[in-house]
Design a protein around this motif. Structure first.
Motif, PDB file in Angstrom:
ATOM      1  N   ILE A 135     -17.616  60.187  41.364  1.00  0.00           N
ATOM      2  CA  ILE A 135     -17.806  61.623  41.651  1.00  0.00           C
ATOM      3  C   ILE A 135     -17.033  62.646  41.753  1.00  0.00           C
ATOM      4  N   SER A 141      -3.310  54.622  47.108  1.00  0.00           N
ATOM      5  CA  SER A 141      -4.231  53.455  47.179  1.00  0.00           C
ATOM      6  C   SER A 141      -5.339  54.780  47.123  1.00  0.00           C
ATOM      7  N   GLY A 142      -6.866  54.243  47.598  1.00  0.00           N
ATOM      8  CA  GLY A 142      -7.743  54.578  47.397  1.00  0.00           C
ATOM      9  C   GLY A 142      -7.860  56.102  46.937  1.00  0.00           C
ATOM     10  N   LYS A 188      -9.014  53.770  42.150  1.00  0.00           N
ATOM     11  CA  LYS A 188      -8.744  53.029  40.381  1.00  0.00           C
ATOM     12  C   LYS A 188      -9.802  51.831  40.214  1.00  0.00           C
ATOM     13  N   GLU A 189     -10.286  51.098  41.737  1.00  0.00           N
ATOM     14  CA  GLU A 189     -11.334  49.898  40.996  1.00  0.00           C
ATOM     15  C   GLU A 189     -12.226  50.673  40.018  1.00  0.00           C
ATOM     16  N   ARG A 225     -11.011  56.835  49.971  1.00  0.00           N
ATOM     17  CA  ARG A 225     -11.722  55.843  50.894  1.00  0.00           C
ATOM     18  C   ARG A 225     -11.509  55.998  52.620  1.00  0.00           C
ATOM     19  N   GLU A 262     -14.006  58.529  52.385  1.00  0.00           N
ATOM     20  CA  GLU A 262     -15.791  57.467  53.572  1.00  0.00           C
ATOM     21  C   GLU A 262     -15.915  56.982  54.880  1.00  0.00           C
TER      22      GLU A 262
HETATM   23  N1  LIG Z   1     -14.605  59.376  42.612  1.00  0.00           N
HETATM   24  C1  LIG Z   1     -15.014  58.968  44.042  1.00  0.00           C
HETATM   25  N2  LIG Z   1     -15.977  59.369  44.039  1.00  0.00           N
HETATM   26  C2  LIG Z   1     -17.441  57.395  44.930  1.00  0.00           C
HETATM   27  N3  LIG Z   1     -16.281  57.076  45.470  1.00  0.00           N
HETATM   28  C3  LIG Z   1     -15.197  56.847  45.018  1.00  0.00           C
HETATM   29  C4  LIG Z   1     -14.232  57.737  44.559  1.00  0.00           C
HETATM   30  N4  LIG Z   1     -13.298  57.564  44.742  1.00  0.00           N
HETATM   31  C5  LIG Z   1     -13.380  56.199  45.328  1.00  0.00           C
HETATM   32  N5  LIG Z   1     -14.324  56.223  45.607  1.00  0.00           N
HETATM   33  C6  LIG Z   1     -15.156  54.839  46.892  1.00  0.00           C
HETATM   34  O1  LIG Z   1     -13.537  55.064  47.450  1.00  0.00           O
HETATM   35  C7  LIG Z   1     -13.098  53.676  48.273  1.00  0.00           C
HETATM   36  C8  LIG Z   1     -12.302  52.764  47.357  1.00  0.00           C
HETATM   37  O2  LIG Z   1     -11.677  52.858  46.108  1.00  0.00           O
HETATM   38  P1  LIG Z   1     -11.270  52.061  44.876  1.00  0.00           P
HETATM   39  O3  LIG Z   1     -11.569  50.831  45.777  1.00  0.00           O
HETATM   40  O4  LIG Z   1     -11.831  52.506  43.480  1.00  0.00           O
HETATM   41  O5  LIG Z   1      -9.656  52.687  45.129  1.00  0.00           O
HETATM   42  P2  LIG Z   1      -8.357  51.921  45.004  1.00  0.00           P
HETATM   43  O6  LIG Z   1      -7.809  52.951  44.198  1.00  0.00           O
HETATM   44  O7  LIG Z   1      -8.585  50.002  43.771  1.00  0.00           O
HETATM   45  O8  LIG Z   1      -7.542  51.908  46.023  1.00  0.00           O
HETATM   46  P3  LIG Z   1      -6.786  50.312  46.328  1.00  0.00           P
HETATM   47  O9  LIG Z   1      -5.344  50.940  45.790  1.00  0.00           O
HETATM   48  O10 LIG Z   1      -6.453  50.281  48.261  1.00  0.00           O
HETATM   49  O11 LIG Z   1      -6.904  49.145  45.823  1.00  0.00           O
HETATM   50  C9  LIG Z   1     -14.088  52.624  47.093  1.00  0.00           C
HETATM   51  O12 LIG Z   1     -15.519  52.610  48.065  1.00  0.00           O
HETATM   52  C10 LIG Z   1     -14.766  53.721  46.660  1.00  0.00           C
HETATM   53  O13 LIG Z   1     -16.330  53.391  46.217  1.00  0.00           O
END
Ligand SMILES: Nc1ncnc2c1ncn2[C@@H]1O[C@H](COP(=O)(O)OP(=O)(O)OP(=O)(O)O)[C@@H](O)[C@H]1O
Ligand SMILES: [Mg+2]
Length: 447
Positions: free
Chosen positions: A138, A167-168, A171-172, A355, A358
């Motif tokens: 998003i 983090s958050g 990336k995933e 995160r 959220e």
């Molecule tokens: N741009 C976005 N739009 C919607 N949801 C998002 C967005 N970015 C992150 N999220 C939501 O935020 C949460 C964290 O995202 P994600 O797990 O991909 O982060 P990460 O970068 O992998 O974090 P970490 O390094 O802590 O593992 C998830 O629930 C994800 O769906």
């Protein structure tokens, strides 16, 4: 409506007493043997199972795998005697939700089943409305547009991708989108978290092994690389991989062949690799902790997930999206957020990025009782204060209007753990509960 619960045990006595204990809460089905249990499981569309590992006819572990094959979202709780604890660990690895030991503690069982049931219902609500919710990245900001453009350009190539960022930051989510929109979308997407286990174990997870290759290798295991064949393999937290395994991974990337541990022959595989890290790999390379050649090999395309504070123009979209999402999962009808509350969010730094946002919205939607979320439900000031005064002599737990027992309990336990230097025995004593109860609650609340 009561949820269905299937209980499988070859002792009639146990079946009878569990049925008696649980029939007020669940619609109970009982089975004494595997084939009947599988039939009932399929026909009745059951999602929650209490399963004894040792059955007279057939193995409980095999049965569990069949349940999960048929319904990957089923929650299987294993019942086991102390003598078979090792098997229970196998069961957890194969996807069991939890295991409890016999003789069964009724309170513990009920608590466990209630938590499992809540999880299940939330999951089913989200699922039944899937499609209603766009599971996408998003945002309309420039960095998000750039990321989407880049994904579009590279999705069908086989180039290795490195996704970096705090983090958050999502990336995933980016990795999932690459796979979902690529020409590999109907092939497996397999994730391995490199920080989750020690090196040896990680190696066997990656490359697989032959039966008898080492103690504990009871059967052949192909490993995640081969499981991802023709699809995508996501190596999360690649920065945590040790140097020895890094060389093995590099060799695989160059030769595109894997050899299971203990095998004499190699297998060719075709996988797209995506790596994620929130470490600065360049720095790690300089410090000698990450192989330079591997770094260049995985960093063919680099996608940087920007921190939320650098793209605050996305805040309004994200807030609306998460309100939608949690309206659905909590069955609420929150319309939005007040101007005052939005103002507070837009001045906040979000160290935990999307995160954290959220979590804030999730909680606010859950606790909200009016049409619009007001500032007092955001709990942002208190969060900042709490993190600033981490080491100070904070001597009480704050409780807010509208919090339920569970949230309060979680806070109290977290507080007591901190006071007791995470020592579980002291913590349990100070709270006047059994250590086992504490352990269970730590797990339940993810502390
Ligand atoms: N741009 C976005 N739009 C919607 N949801 C998002 C967005 N970015 C992150 N999220 C939501 O935020 C949460 C964290 O995202 P994600 O797990 O991909 O982060 P990460 O970068 O992998 O974090 P970490 O390094 O802590 O593992 C998830 O629930 C994800 O769906
Ligand atoms: Mg992640």
């Amino acid at each position: 409506m009561k949820s269905k619960l299937l209980i499988v045990d070859d002792e009639t006595k146990i079946l009878r007493s569990l049925k008696f204990l649980l029939e007020d809460r669940f619609e109970i089905y009982t089975c004494e043997n595997s084939s009947e249990a599988l039939e009932v499981f399929k026909n009745e569309k059951i999602y929650l199972v209490l399963l004894d590992l040792r059955l007279k006819e057939g193995s409980g572990l095999e049965l569990m795998k069949k349940f999960l094959q048929f319904e990957p979202n089923a929650i299987i709780i294993i019942m086991t005697a102390y003598s078979t604890i090792e098997n229970s660990i196998d069961a957890i690895k194969s996807g069991a939700y939890y295991f409890i030991t016999k003789p069964i503690d009724n309170d513990q069982l009920i608590l466990l089943l209630n938590t499992a049931n809540e999880k299940l219902q939330m999951y089913q609500r989200i699922n039944s409305l899937e499609g209603h919710i766009r599971k996408d990245i998003i945002g309309e900001s420039y960095p998000i547009k750039q990321i989407n453009d880049l994904i579009n350009k590279i999705k069908d190539t086989n180039a290795t991708i490195l996704i970096t960022g705090e983090s958050g930051t999502g990336k995933e989510l980016i990795a999932q989108k690459i796979h979902r929109t690529s020409n590999r979308a109907d092939k497996p997407f397999v994730t391995l978290n490199c920080a989750a286990m020690p090196g040896e174990l990680l190696e066997s997870e990656l490359f697989g092994y032959k039966k008898g290759a080492f103690t504990g290798a009871y059967k052949d295991e192909v490993g995640v690389i081969r499981r991802a064949d023709k699809g995508t393999l996501l190596l999360d937290e690649i920065g945590e991989m040790d140097l020895r395994l890094q060389s093995k991974l590099l060799r695989f990337l160059q030769e595109k062949e894997v050899r299971q541990i203990g095998d004499s022959k190699t297998n060719e595989v075709d996988v797209r690799i995506i790596c994620i890290t929130n470490r600065d790999l360049e720095k790690e390379v300089k410090a000698g902790k990450f192989r330079e050649d591997l770094y260049y090999r995985i960093n063919v395309i680099n996608i940087v997930a920007p921190p939320l504070r650098e793209r605050m123009e996305d805040l309004k979209y994200l807030v609306a999206y998460f309100i939608d999402k949690y309206n659905i999962s909590f069955d609420k009808n929150v319309k939005g957020i007040t101007d005052e509350a939005y103002e507070i969010l837009s001045n906040y730094t979000f160290k935990g990025n999307v995160r954290e946002l959220e979590n804030i919205i999730q909680r606010a939607v859950l606790l909200n009782t009016s049409e619009y979320i007001k500032h007092d439900l955001l709990h942002i000031e208190s969060q900042e204060m709490a993190s600033n005064s981490n080491n100070s002599t904070n001597n009480h737990v704050k409780i807010y209007e509208g919090e339920n027992m569970k949230e309060i309990e979680k806070k109290v336990i977290k507080f007591a753990l901190e006071k007791n230097n995470q020592n579980r025995k002291w913590t349990a004593d100070s709270l006047g509960i059994a250590e086992r109860t504490l352990r269970y609650k730590i797990k339940e609340y993810n502390l």
